[in-house]
Design a protein around this motif. Structure first.
Motif, mmCIF file in Angstrom:
data_model
loop_
_atom_site.group_PDB
_atom_site.id
_atom_site.type_symbol
_atom_site.label_atom_id
_atom_site.label_comp_id
_atom_site.label_asym_id
_atom_site.label_seq_id
_atom_site.Cartn_x
_atom_site.Cartn_y
_atom_site.Cartn_z
ATOM 1 N N LYS A 1 -8.865 -4.488 33.676
ATOM 2 C CA LYS A 1 -8.431 -3.091 33.696
ATOM 3 C C LYS A 1 -7.321 -2.945 32.676
ATOM 4 O O LYS A 1 -6.415 -3.788 32.599
ATOM 5 N N GLY A 2 -7.392 -1.856 31.898
ATOM 6 C CA GLY A 2 -6.409 -1.694 30.841
ATOM 7 C C GLY A 2 -5.114 -1.070 31.308
ATOM 8 O O GLY A 2 -5.124 -0.331 32.293
ATOM 9 N N GLY A 3 -4.023 -1.384 30.619
ATOM 10 C CA GLY A 3 -2.751 -0.720 30.824
ATOM 11 C C GLY A 3 -2.095 -0.975 32.160
ATOM 12 O O GLY A 3 -1.385 -0.110 32.661
ATOM 13 N N GLU B 1 -2.500 2.075 41.233
ATOM 14 C CA GLU B 1 -3.282 3.295 40.987
ATOM 15 C C GLU B 1 -4.701 3.053 41.499
ATOM 16 O O GLU B 1 -5.161 1.917 41.556
ATOM 17 N N PHE B 2 -5.410 4.109 41.788
ATOM 18 C CA PHE B 2 -6.714 3.980 42.427
ATOM 19 C C PHE B 2 -7.729 3.248 41.561
ATOM 20 O O PHE B 2 -8.382 2.316 42.005
ATOM 21 N N TYR B 3 -7.862 3.618 40.288
ATOM 22 C CA TYR B 3 -8.863 2.970 39.424
ATOM 23 C C TYR B 3 -8.607 1.465 39.298
ATOM 24 O O TYR B 3 -9.516 0.682 39.096
ATOM 25 N N GLU C 1 -10.442 -1.021 41.602
ATOM 26 C CA GLU C 1 -11.867 -1.232 41.348
ATOM 27 C C GLU C 1 -12.174 -2.575 40.718
ATOM 28 O O GLU C 1 -13.108 -3.238 41.060
ATOM 29 N N ARG D 1 7.416 7.887 44.828
ATOM 30 C CA ARG D 1 7.133 9.322 44.999
ATOM 31 C C ARG D 1 5.640 9.590 44.989
ATOM 32 O O ARG D 1 5.186 10.694 45.280
ATOM 33 N N ASN D 2 4.839 8.602 44.612
ATOM 34 C CA ASN D 2 3.396 8.791 44.444
ATOM 35 C C ASN D 2 2.681 8.149 45.627
ATOM 36 O O ASN D 2 2.706 6.930 45.781
ATOM 37 N N LYS D 3 2.033 8.969 46.469
ATOM 38 C CA LYS D 3 1.435 8.421 47.681
ATOM 39 C C LYS D 3 0.320 7.424 47.384
ATOM 40 O O LYS D 3 -0.008 6.588 48.214
ATOM 41 N N ILE D 4 -0.275 7.489 46.182
ATOM 42 C CA ILE D 4 -1.319 6.525 45.831
ATOM 43 C C ILE D 4 -0.703 5.128 45.699
ATOM 44 O O ILE D 4 -1.287 4.131 46.094
ATOM 45 N N MET E 1 -0.486 3.668 49.050
ATOM 46 C CA MET E 1 -1.827 3.420 49.590
ATOM 47 C C MET E 1 -2.397 2.142 48.990
ATOM 48 O O MET E 1 -2.893 1.263 49.689
ATOM 49 N N ARG F 1 7.977 1.440 38.652
ATOM 50 C CA ARG F 1 7.857 2.202 37.394
ATOM 51 C C ARG F 1 9.281 2.546 36.972
ATOM 52 O O ARG F 1 10.055 3.070 37.748
ATOM 53 N N LYS G 1 -6.861 0.198 23.238
ATOM 54 C CA LYS G 1 -5.670 0.029 24.079
ATOM 55 C C LYS G 1 -6.054 0.437 25.479
ATOM 56 O O LYS G 1 -6.736 1.456 25.680
ATOM 57 N N GLY G 2 -5.605 -0.379 26.462
ATOM 58 C CA GLY G 2 -6.021 -0.088 27.817
ATOM 59 C C GLY G 2 -5.151 0.942 28.507
ATOM 60 O O GLY G 2 -3.980 1.105 28.155
ATOM 61 N N GLY G 3 -5.727 1.638 29.470
ATOM 62 C CA GLY G 3 -4.988 2.529 30.348
ATOM 63 C C GLY G 3 -4.396 3.748 29.674
ATOM 64 O O GLY G 3 -3.366 4.248 30.114
ATOM 65 N N GLN H 1 -16.443 -1.340 34.066
ATOM 66 C CA GLN H 1 -15.610 -1.120 35.252
ATOM 67 C C GLN H 1 -16.156 0.021 36.089
ATOM 68 O O GLN H 1 -15.869 0.127 37.267
ATOM 69 N N ASN I 1 -15.389 3.189 36.157
ATOM 70 C CA ASN I 1 -14.387 4.112 36.696
ATOM 71 C C ASN I 1 -14.857 5.567 36.630
ATOM 72 O O ASN I 1 -14.591 6.343 37.545
ATOM 73 N N TYR J 1 -21.389 2.253 44.939
ATOM 74 C CA TYR J 1 -22.093 1.165 44.240
ATOM 75 C C TYR J 1 -23.568 1.141 44.603
ATOM 76 O O TYR J 1 -24.428 0.845 43.787
ATOM 77 N N PRO K 1 -12.035 -0.681 27.162
ATOM 78 C CA PRO K 1 -10.861 -0.925 26.314
ATOM 79 C C PRO K 1 -11.063 -2.112 25.367
ATOM 80 O O PRO K 1 -10.373 -3.113 25.446
ATOM 81 N N VAL L 1 1.082 13.588 38.661
ATOM 82 C CA VAL L 1 0.630 12.700 39.721
ATOM 83 C C VAL L 1 -0.694 13.163 40.355
ATOM 84 O O VAL L 1 -1.506 12.358 40.771
ATOM 85 N N SER M 1 -3.718 11.419 38.976
ATOM 86 C CA SER M 1 -4.033 10.052 39.422
ATOM 87 C C SER M 1 -4.424 10.013 40.904
ATOM 88 O O SER M 1 -4.967 9.025 41.375
ATOM 89 N N GLU M 2 -4.179 11.083 41.628
ATOM 90 C CA GLU M 2 -4.613 11.142 43.032
ATOM 91 C C GLU M 2 -6.103 11.486 43.142
ATOM 92 O O GLU M 2 -6.798 11.025 44.033
#
Ligand SMILES: Nc1ncnc2c1ncn2[C@@H]1O[C@H](COP(=O)(O)OP(=O)(O)OP(=O)(O)O)[C@@H](O)[C@H]1O
Ligand SMILES: Nc1ncnc2c1ncn2[C@@H]1O[C@H](COP(=O)(O)OP(=O)(O)OP(=O)(O)O)[C@@H](O)[C@H]1O
Ligand SMILES: [Mg+2]
Ligand SMILES: [Mg+2]
Lengths: 256, 256
Positions: A11-13, A151-153, A156, A189-192, A195, A215, B11-13, B42, B44, B53, B128, B217, B220-221
């Motif tokens: 996964k990138g980044g 983060e969610f992705y 995976e 601050r981010n509920k993800i 989770m 972060r 570049k990832g992400g 991936q 995503n 899946y 990526p 945010v 990303s949720e």
């Protein structure tokens, strides 16, 4: 010596480079002689120490294709006890060049045999893929650290990566073990964030580092000054977290 | 029809998947019949629409290795006018399988010939890396969108990516053009964000989309609910930005 560690996640980044640059710096600050190997053609880890492109003529690519001796490519950084083998975009050609080689998975492992005993820790930064470069890193190391962005992705890819780890353990490198899963860019601050980290801690329990990397904007500012964040701003939450992580890993060493 | 667009950056992400999922949704909301091709192993983008899946048996991998007809793999999403060809981790095997094929760069291009006329827009999400999957995408499209996270490391890869675009234009696909560079995850509290975006605007001028995607945010949720952010929360800054981007691209169409 089991302290050769790959930092990988397709996964990138997710913070692979940031973890290698700053964990290595914190290890060096604890008087561990440390080497970084930048195995990502983007060369971000090399940039994180301010190494200009003109200074990367002797890089990982030139070592892997036999033009340079590994000892000649090791560069000092501004941090005592910390050296780096830099990388340039040339490295993206290596996958094509190795593809028909007999022991193509072990090129990196065979190269670093010569330097293994000089260092207490060797950290390898991997590109965001499960191709031949990452496979070379996984075959050369004893431990794997998986940075996982909260983060969610990012969740995976974890199953896929652990399957790859099994595959490598069974077919290429029986010594490799998971050192741990590192939660990164945690934002309360981010509920993800909450989770994802609860989910990971539930599934992987003691395989998740107690240290969580928050972060922290100072972490993303440091590379633009060519410095690890521990040098750029030692008191910020990011630096404190990476210092704590180094302590956690060094203490794990004592249990072995 | 020049509306086949690859969204790529090694570049990832940096927001490739997020851009494909949400730009396509905004295009579909403007009554453009749109298809997403998920070319990242991936998967995503497929997850971003809640595709399980178990529902990905007919996926891009099975099309590229000839097991499935492309028309049978196209799935509807919950968004009217928007369909997707999903992907599963199997796709990571395709690079090995294609490597000795004669026209290995054109496998995807040849496959999508059959569906090109059904859609107003086709968006391809890339992994990526600059490997064979991304190369297949660049050979199949007329336009390229480069999402660029407003972070220091993300600047590094841009030159390499533009060199690759030149290479593809000169050797594989003379029709490909840069549609634009999209600044993503812009955070006005982070001085690096401003530095990077000023830098990019100065160098690339009108090649940079006027629309800037803010860090938000809610963006990303949304994937954790299997929904594009335009469906999850239409009023948030992220949704507004992707809607504005669709408008900007549709208006560029009129100038062609
Ligand atoms: N704890 C953090 N707080 C804030 N920003 C961070 C943090 N960790 C990393 N970043 C920033 O997030 C971006 C991604 O991190 P990084 O480049 O280290 O990830 P990576 O996994 O190495 O990416 P790639 O997959 O492209 O190799 C970078 O711009 C980095 O500066
Ligand atoms: N504008 C935004 N605001 C906040 N978060 C965002 C934004 N855009 C993307 N993200 C989040 O940042 C992460 C990276 O985005 P994304 O996965 O779309 O990047 P990518 O380039 O497709 O990554 P990869 O290189 O792994 O394919 C995701 O967790 C996503 O939810
Ligand atoms: Mg990196
Ligand atoms: Mg993606």
């Amino acid at each position: 010596l089991n302290k050769i560690i790959a930092v990988a996640n397709q996964k990138g980044g997710v913070g692979k480079t940031t973890t290698v640059v700053n964990l290595a710096t914190a290890m060096a600050a604890c008087d561990r002689k440390t080497l970084i190997i930048d195995a990502d053609p983007q060369g971000n880890a090399s940039t994180g120490f301010g190494i200009k492109y003109s200074e990367r003529d002797k890089d990982l690519y030139s070592i892997m294709c036999g033009k340079t001796n590994i000892l000649d490519a090791i560069k000092d950084t501004m941090i005592p006890n910390l050296s780096i083998i830099p990388t340039s975009p040339d490295l993206s050609a290596i996958e094509q060049e190795l593809v028909n080689l007999k022991d193509r998975e072990y090129v990196l492992k065979n190269l670093i045999e010569d330097v293994v005993d000089i260092y207490d820790y060797i950290l390898i930064d991997c590109p965001p893929s499960l191709g031949l470069l990452t496979l070379n890193a996984l075959c050369a190391v004893k431990r794997l650290i998986i940075p996982l962005q909260t983060e969610f992705y990012a969740l995976e890819g974890l199953t896929q990566l652990l399957k790859t780890l099994d595959l490598v353990q069974n077919n290429f490198n029986k010594d490799i073990k998971l050192q741990g899963i590192l939660l990164t860019m945690y934002d309360s601050r981010n509920k993800i964030s909450e989770m994802v980290s609860n989910d990971v801690k539930e599934h992987f329990r003691d395989k998740v580092f107690k240290t969580i990397i928050p972060r922290n904007v100072r972490v993303s500012e440091a590379p633009s000054f060519g410095q690890p964040v521990l040098m750029y701003d030692i008191n910020c939450p990011g630096s404190q977290a990476y210092a704590a992580l180094a302590g956690e890993i060094i203490n794990q060493e004592k249990d072995l």
